[in-house]
Design an enzyme around this catalytic site. Structure first.
Site, PDB file in Angstrom:
ATOM      1  N   ILE A   1       0.783  -1.085   0.163  1.00 13.97           N
ATOM      2  CA  ILE A   1       0.006   0.097  -0.202  1.00 13.97           C
ATOM      3  C   ILE A   1       0.814   1.181   0.063  1.00 13.97           C
ATOM      4  CG2 ILE A   1      -1.901  -0.994   0.945  1.00 13.97           C
ATOM      5  CD1 ILE A   1      -1.445  -0.513   3.533  1.00 13.97           C
ATOM      6  N   ASP A   2       0.494   2.160  -0.453  1.00 12.69           N
ATOM      7  CA  ASP A   2       1.272   3.561  -0.609  1.00 12.69           C
ATOM      8  C   ASP A   2       1.538   4.069   0.728  1.00 12.69           C
ATOM      9  OD1 ASP A   2       0.696   3.473  -3.469  1.00 12.69           O
ATOM     10  OD2 ASP A   2      -1.166   4.735  -3.035  1.00 12.69           O
ATOM     11  N   LYS A   3       2.799   4.804   0.522  1.00 11.87           N
ATOM     12  CA  LYS A   3       3.294   5.484   1.598  1.00 11.87           C
ATOM     13  C   LYS A   3       2.254   6.115   2.618  1.00 11.87           C
ATOM     14  CE  LYS A   3       6.661   8.790   3.207  1.00 11.87           C
ATOM     15  NZ  LYS A   3       7.657   9.672   2.968  1.00 11.87           N
TER      16      LYS A   3
END
Length: 175
Positions: free
Chosen positions: A122-124
């Site tokens: 998942i994105d930062k």
């Protein structure tokens, strides 16, 4: 499985072709009734098959003392609660403060080095659960059955009750 090839049996148990190839070249990597076996062996009823997984490669991510919240863990998988603001893996050389680095640090503290093979990423700036396999056998099995779901919080009232967002996703130029 009587009369069928050992390689077919191993694939049916979830071993990938690549993993079977790497195991069959290990001394005693595949055994039938305690004896080294070749993948073209024709199986007989009552045979005991043993597979020794190859050693996991050394992680290249630097260990970092990042607190991890483990929601589930067994011999094959771990579920980590990733907070927003940290990367799952380093995205560029020198990236620090990643979930992977925190996992390596934890495993070194336990004295049981273990790879970090995230099944989902998942994105930062997204928080959520990250499922990671602890070995090459578990990774494709988990990836085959894992689903990713997003929940978004909205402030105000959206103009439509339903909709589709159809936009490109990728790195911003120059990032």
């Amino acid at each position: 499985w009587q009369g069928r090839r050992l390689s077919d049996f191993l694939r049916a148990q979830g071993l990938t072709g690549g993993l079977i190839r790497s195991v069959k070249y290990l001394p005693g990597g595949i055994r039938a009734d305690g004896e080294t076996a070749h993948t073209d062996l024709r199986l007989q009823p009552g045979q005991q098959i043993e597979v020794t997984l190859p050693p996991e490669p050394e992680m290249s991510v630097p260990a970092e003392p990042i607190p991890l919240r483990i929601l589930y863990e067994d011999d094959f998988a771990v579920v980590l609660d990733k907070p927003a603001g940290i990367l799952v893996h380093p995205s560029a050389p020198g990236s620090r403060g990643t979930l992977a680095g925190g996992w390596r640090y934890l495993m070194e503290q336990r004295g049981t080095p273990c790879p970090f093979r995230p099944v989902n990423r998942i994105d930062k700036n997204t928080s959520g659960l990250v499922l990671a396999a602890k070995n090459g056998f578990a990774a494709p099995l988990l990836a085959e059955s894992a689903e990713k779901w997003y929940l978004a919080l909205v402030e105000g009232t959206p103009p439509e009750e339903k909709g589709v967002i159809d936009a490109p996703i990728g790195r911003a130029p120059g990032s």
